[in-house]
Motif scaffolding. Sequence first.
Motif, PDB file in Angstrom:
ATOM      1  N   GLY A  70       0.818  -1.232  -0.088  1.00 33.72           N
ATOM      2  CA  GLY A  70      -0.207  -0.018  -0.017  1.00 33.72           C
ATOM      3  C   GLY A  70       0.885   1.249   0.009  1.00 33.72           C
ATOM      4  O   GLY A  70       1.930   1.617   0.564  1.00 33.72           O
ATOM      5  N   VAL A  71       0.338   2.182  -0.802  1.00 36.05           N
ATOM      6  CA  VAL A  71       1.400   3.396  -0.832  1.00 36.05           C
ATOM      7  C   VAL A  71       0.418   4.506  -1.458  1.00 36.05           C
ATOM      8  O   VAL A  71      -0.708   4.296  -2.148  1.00 36.05           O
ATOM      9  CB  VAL A  71       2.280   3.095  -2.020  1.00 36.05           C
ATOM     10  CG1 VAL A  71       2.094   2.800  -3.597  1.00 36.05           C
ATOM     11  CG2 VAL A  71       3.603   4.291  -2.133  1.00 36.05           C
ATOM     12  N   VAL A  72       0.885   5.711  -1.306  1.00 37.84           N
ATOM     13  CA  VAL A  72       0.178   6.714  -2.075  1.00 37.84           C
ATOM     14  C   VAL A  72       0.865   7.514  -2.951  1.00 37.84           C
ATOM     15  O   VAL A  72       2.061   7.833  -2.855  1.00 37.84           O
ATOM     16  CB  VAL A  72      -0.189   7.889  -0.991  1.00 37.84           C
ATOM     17  CG1 VAL A  72      -1.076   8.995  -1.474  1.00 37.84           C
ATOM     18  CG2 VAL A  72      -1.314   7.306   0.100  1.00 37.84           C
ATOM     19  N   ILE A  73       0.318   7.535  -4.246  1.00 37.62           N
ATOM     20  CA  ILE A  73       1.064   8.251  -5.538  1.00 37.62           C
ATOM     21  C   ILE A  73       0.568   9.621  -5.640  1.00 37.62           C
ATOM     22  O   ILE A  73      -0.612   9.663  -6.252  1.00 37.62           O
ATOM     23  CB  ILE A  73       1.033   7.180  -6.517  1.00 37.62           C
ATOM     24  CG1 ILE A  73       1.694   6.049  -6.382  1.00 37.62           C
ATOM     25  CG2 ILE A  73       1.727   7.946  -7.861  1.00 37.62           C
ATOM     26  CD1 ILE A  73       1.589   4.794  -7.588  1.00 37.62           C
ATOM     27  N   ALA A  74       1.486  10.530  -5.615  1.00 38.60           N
ATOM     28  CA  ALA A  74       0.974  11.816  -5.841  1.00 38.60           C
ATOM     29  C   ALA A  74       1.329  12.396  -6.912  1.00 38.60           C
ATOM     30  O   ALA A  74       2.469  12.478  -7.200  1.00 38.60           O
ATOM     31  CB  ALA A  74       1.477  12.837  -4.569  1.00 38.60           C
ATOM     32  N   ALA A  75       0.588  12.547  -7.995  1.00 38.20           N
ATOM     33  CA  ALA A  75       1.257  12.766  -9.479  1.00 38.20           C
ATOM     34  C   ALA A  75       0.760  13.875 -10.027  1.00 38.20           C
ATOM     35  O   ALA A  75      -0.451  14.422  -9.831  1.00 38.20           O
ATOM     36  CB  ALA A  75       0.379  11.263 -10.306  1.00 38.20           C
ATOM     37  N   LYS A  76       1.769  14.333 -10.923  1.00 37.54           N
ATOM     38  CA  LYS A  76       1.447  15.642 -11.586  1.00 37.54           C
ATOM     39  C   LYS A  76       0.384  15.299 -12.626  1.00 37.54           C
ATOM     40  O   LYS A  76       0.158  14.389 -13.189  1.00 37.54           O
ATOM     41  CB  LYS A  76       2.711  15.989 -12.403  1.00 37.54           C
ATOM     42  CG  LYS A  76       2.587  17.095 -13.281  1.00 37.54           C
ATOM     43  CD  LYS A  76       2.388  18.386 -12.507  1.00 37.54           C
ATOM     44  CE  LYS A  76       2.571  19.685 -13.582  1.00 37.54           C
ATOM     45  NZ  LYS A  76       2.230  21.018 -12.786  1.00 37.54           N
TER      46      LYS A  76
END
Length: 239
Positions: A70-76
């Motif tokens: 589990g991870v949070v990907i903060a994407a442009k």
Amino acid sequence: MIWLRSLVFNLLFFGITAVVGIIAIPTLLLPSGAALRVTRLWAQLVILALRISVGVRVEVRGWENLPPGGVVIAAKHQSAFDTIIWLSLLEKPAYVMKKELLAIPVYGWHARNAGMIPVDREGGGPALRGMLRAATAAVAAGAQVVIFPEGTRTPVGQRVAYQPGVVAIAAGTGAPVVPVATDSGRVWGRRHFLKRPGVIRIAILPPLPAGLNRARMLESLQSQIEETTDRLMAEPQFG
């Protein structure tokens, strides 16, 4: 020629979307894994159509920076491309998306069944708590939560203040936050019909350090994503 190739891609895009969406309706009765496989297939076909019809290649850098589980990907977010590509790249993506999108027939049904996370921007505190519960459950199940902290597609060369929802999710889930930069807007512009040949570069950056307070996390997230995006934009479009 670019206009014609863009027309071909758009026809392929809507054709793929219609055919896959209709054929996959029976999967709505199955567990979410079936819906995820369908959405991955759809995204892979769209990316393939983009390459064949327009001549767009995708280059992903920094895979080693993406932790397992589990991870949070903060994407442009420069382009609609950004909302498609992670469906094709990740094993178990869970997008944070506007609640209104889940009301779209067929598309919304599949998105909901695949475990996407709705957010009601006008819902205040109860809506935020609902989003956090859904994100926490997704992370606990090993999903990669994808969020676009700008809140909307941002035209190339412009910057907007990042929304605090990403740090709320990070604090609520305890998951690593991974910044991601891209130059997708050079090829697939915001609300543009034309799609231009070239390379779309995606840079996955190291997770943010643990223990940052919310203000520092948001500041660090924005600076890393924007500075890396500027470097990608300075590279030749063909490579």
